[in-house]
Design a protein around this motif. Structure first.
Motif, PDB file in Angstrom:
ATOM      1  N   ALA A  81     -36.174  51.058   1.853  1.00 49.35           N
ATOM      2  CA  ALA A  81     -37.219  51.557   2.739  1.00 49.35           C
ATOM      3  C   ALA A  81     -37.980  50.397   3.381  1.00 49.35           C
ATOM      4  O   ALA A  81     -38.307  50.440   4.584  1.00 49.35           O
ATOM      5  CB  ALA A  81     -38.171  52.461   1.954  1.00 49.35           C
ATOM      6  N   ARG A  82     -38.267  49.382   2.625  1.00 52.94           N
ATOM      7  CA  ARG A  82     -39.022  48.235   3.146  1.00 52.94           C
ATOM      8  C   ARG A  82     -38.245  47.485   4.226  1.00 52.94           C
ATOM      9  O   ARG A  82     -38.843  46.853   5.105  1.00 52.94           O
ATOM     10  CB  ARG A  82     -39.386  47.289   1.997  1.00 52.94           C
ATOM     11  CG  ARG A  82     -40.480  46.304   2.340  1.00 52.94           C
ATOM     12  CD  ARG A  82     -41.077  45.664   1.113  1.00 52.94           C
ATOM     13  NE  ARG A  82     -40.219  44.611   0.566  1.00 52.94           N
ATOM     14  CZ  ARG A  82     -40.535  43.868  -0.495  1.00 52.94           C
ATOM     15  NH1 ARG A  82     -41.677  44.102  -1.145  1.00 52.94           N
ATOM     16  NH2 ARG A  82     -39.716  42.933  -0.935  1.00 52.94           N
ATOM     17  N   ALA A  83     -36.908  47.544   4.155  1.00 47.69           N
ATOM     18  CA  ALA A  83     -36.082  46.812   5.104  1.00 47.69           C
ATOM     19  C   ALA A  83     -35.888  47.537   6.434  1.00 47.69           C
ATOM     20  O   ALA A  83     -35.321  46.951   7.371  1.00 47.69           O
ATOM     21  CB  ALA A  83     -34.720  46.543   4.479  1.00 47.69           C
ATOM     22  N   LEU A  84     -36.344  48.772   6.546  1.00 53.26           N
ATOM     23  CA  LEU A  84     -36.196  49.517   7.809  1.00 53.26           C
ATOM     24  C   LEU A  84     -37.080  48.924   8.904  1.00 53.26           C
ATOM     25  O   LEU A  84     -38.060  48.210   8.639  1.00 53.26           O
ATOM     26  CB  LEU A  84     -36.545  50.994   7.578  1.00 53.26           C
ATOM     27  CG  LEU A  84     -35.610  51.776   6.654  1.00 53.26           C
ATOM     28  CD1 LEU A  84     -36.130  53.179   6.423  1.00 53.26           C
ATOM     29  CD2 LEU A  84     -34.182  51.798   7.184  1.00 53.26           C
ATOM     30  N   ASN A  85     -36.732  49.242  10.149  1.00 53.40           N
ATOM     31  CA  ASN A  85     -37.438  48.673  11.305  1.00 53.40           C
ATOM     32  C   ASN A  85     -38.640  49.542  11.674  1.00 53.40           C
ATOM     33  O   ASN A  85     -38.496  50.599  12.290  1.00 53.40           O
ATOM     34  CB  ASN A  85     -36.468  48.563  12.471  1.00 53.40           C
ATOM     35  CG  ASN A  85     -37.098  47.864  13.669  1.00 53.40           C
ATOM     36  OD1 ASN A  85     -38.082  47.136  13.523  1.00 53.40           O
ATOM     37  ND2 ASN A  85     -36.532  48.087  14.843  1.00 53.40           N
ATOM     38  N   TYR A  86     -39.827  49.112  11.266  1.00 53.41           N
ATOM     39  CA  TYR A  86     -41.057  49.823  11.606  1.00 53.41           C
ATOM     40  C   TYR A  86     -42.186  48.811  11.702  1.00 53.41           C
ATOM     41  O   TYR A  86     -42.066  47.662  11.264  1.00 53.41           O
ATOM     42  CB  TYR A  86     -41.384  50.906  10.564  1.00 53.41           C
ATOM     43  CG  TYR A  86     -41.406  50.418   9.136  1.00 53.41           C
ATOM     44  CD1 TYR A  86     -42.568  49.876   8.588  1.00 53.41           C
ATOM     45  CD2 TYR A  86     -40.269  50.480   8.331  1.00 53.41           C
ATOM     46  CE1 TYR A  86     -42.592  49.410   7.261  1.00 53.41           C
ATOM     47  CE2 TYR A  86     -40.283  50.029   7.032  1.00 53.41           C
ATOM     48  CZ  TYR A  86     -41.439  49.488   6.507  1.00 53.41           C
ATOM     49  OH  TYR A  86     -41.472  49.030   5.217  1.00 53.41           O
ATOM     50  N   THR A  87     -43.286  49.225  12.272  1.00 54.51           N
ATOM     51  CA  THR A  87     -44.442  48.336  12.438  1.00 54.51           C
ATOM     52  C   THR A  87     -45.263  48.338  11.155  1.00 54.51           C
ATOM     53  O   THR A  87     -45.634  49.397  10.648  1.00 54.51           O
ATOM     54  CB  THR A  87     -45.314  48.788  13.614  1.00 54.51           C
ATOM     55  OG1 THR A  87     -44.504  48.791  14.803  1.00 54.51           O
ATOM     56  CG2 THR A  87     -46.493  47.842  13.799  1.00 54.51           C
ATOM     57  N   TYR A  88     -45.576  47.151  10.663  1.00 52.66           N
ATOM     58  CA  TYR A  88     -46.347  47.059   9.413  1.00 52.66           C
ATOM     59  C   TYR A  88     -47.219  45.830   9.467  1.00 52.66           C
ATOM     60  O   TYR A  88     -46.750  44.745   9.768  1.00 52.66           O
ATOM     61  CB  TYR A  88     -45.374  46.968   8.221  1.00 52.66           C
ATOM     62  CG  TYR A  88     -46.052  47.055   6.874  1.00 52.66           C
ATOM     63  CD1 TYR A  88     -46.364  48.282   6.307  1.00 52.66           C
ATOM     64  CD2 TYR A  88     -46.374  45.907   6.168  1.00 52.66           C
ATOM     65  CE1 TYR A  88     -46.965  48.371   5.060  1.00 52.66           C
ATOM     66  CE2 TYR A  88     -46.985  45.977   4.917  1.00 52.66           C
ATOM     67  CZ  TYR A  88     -47.282  47.207   4.371  1.00 52.66           C
ATOM     68  OH  TYR A  88     -47.891  47.274   3.130  1.00 52.66           O
TER      69      TYR A  88
END
Length: 368
Positions: free
Chosen positions: A361-368
């Protein structure tokens, strides 16, 4: 620790005159102003980033937790005995305890190797979990008891790397005949793939790669590896280090010396080891991350992933190694192996939902 400081201290250790493990016997504990004085021998150069630092931390922590009643003095590799001689030195009584890794003692029993690391095996937290909650410590005690030793895990390097390679690895065929440094059960896995495996210390690995006696090798990870300068010789740094998903560090105490301690000092030794496991592991993780960034940005190191077919071939070879341990003629080795397999199967099924799920989940492409 700065690399120049490490090199300065290792030069001093290398110049020291060693003695053989059987050259002395365990004396009665030296008493000075009410203190018991113990000698710790290690498999590492003094202050080597990672294990050399951890060994000194352990010596200091035992001294502190005992209120100064049990004073531990550290002797680095070569100062009292050679690094690979510490097991025998403590077993025979030259020193009271050592700091090393189980991966070095396969010549004593292959069952010992499982307590340090296993190809495609346990992560650092799982390794401690097996010993503390899965019956592993009792087997660890039984095996080392054969040699007059009381063992404790006291740290872990976390996931190791596949290592430093002069040339790229594009297929399993590239491994055949490759002169490669590794240790423990990983060496047996690599040998099954046609690699010419050699075991040696970190400084010897540097010299062998420099001279061409080695084509490639793995030692620990970015923090320790950068201090030893492997990037000067080979720029291809491969991951994942499937031969050692973690590598536990251990302290083993001469059984006679340990049993002579009062109960509170036995507790100080035990708690010192157990309480360092997580700090040592997390220091490796933190400093590996920083060191890798520096290697890539300032040393032109090329971080590369092993091809999937190579990883699968290594997995099949590792499976053969474990299968052979299950059929070992030593009944204790069989029991150790079955205990490891049972624990690995249990936590592996859970990690699909737990740590694996979180990391994916942490490796997915999203803004953080």
């Amino acid at each position: 620790m700065k690399r120049r400081d490490f090199l300065k201290t290792t030069a001093t250790g290398a110049a020291a005159v060693g003695v053989t493990a059987g050259a002395a016997t365990l004396a009665s504990p030296a008493i000075a102003t009410g203190k018991i004085q113990w000698k710790m021998v290690t498999a590492w150069p003094k202050n080597l980033p990672g294990p050399g630092v951890a060994a000194q931390m352990l010596a200091d922590r035992i001294t502190t937790l005992s209120g100064g009643r049990l004073e531990v003095k550290l002797f680095a590799a070569g100062e009292l005995v050679p690094g690979r001689g510490v097991f025998d030195a403590v077993s025979e009584g030259t020193a009271e305890l050592y700091h090393a890794v189980p991966a070095y003692w396969g010549s004593k029993s292959k069952g010992i190797l499982l307590f340090g690391s296993q190809p495609f095996g346990l992560r650092a937290d799982e390794q401690f979990g097996w010993l503390a909650h899965g019956g592993g410590q009792e087997l660890y005690d039984e095996m080392y008891g054969r040699f007059g030793l009381k063992p404790f895990l006291c740290g872990n390097s976390g996931p190791q790397w596949q290592g430093w390679f002069r040339n790229e690895i594009t297929s399993v065929d590239d491994l055949k005949g490759l002169k490669f440094r590794t240790t423990g059960l990983a060496s047996e896995m690599c040998a099954k793939l046609g690699m010419s495996v050699q075991a040696m210390g970190g400084r010897a690995m540097f010299q062998a790669m420099q001279s061409g006696a080695l084509d490639a090798g793995e030692f620990i990870g970015p923090w320790t590896d950068s201090a030893l300068g492997f990037y000067q010789i080979a720029k291809n740094y491969y991951w994942p280090g499937v031969g050692e998903p973690s590598s536990a560090e251990e302290c083993a105490v001469n059984m006679e010396a340990y049993n002579a301690l009062p109960e509170d000092l036995k507790g100080a030794v035990k708690i010192a080891c157990e309480s360092l496991y997580n700090p040592v592991w997390t220091e490796y993780t933190t400093k590996h991350a920083a060191a890798l960034k520096q290697l890539v940005e300032t040393k032109d190191v090329q971080v590369k992933k092993l091809p999937e077919d190579v990883i699968i071939a290594m997995g099949n070879a590792a499976g053969e190694v474990i299968s052979e341990l299950r059929g070992d003629s030593d009944e204790l080795v069989k029991r150790i192996t079955e205990s490891f397999i049972t624990y690995r199967k249990s936590v592996a099924s859970y990690m699909v939902y737990a740590d694996n799920g979180q990391m994916n989940a942490r490796a997915l492409n999203y803004t953080y």
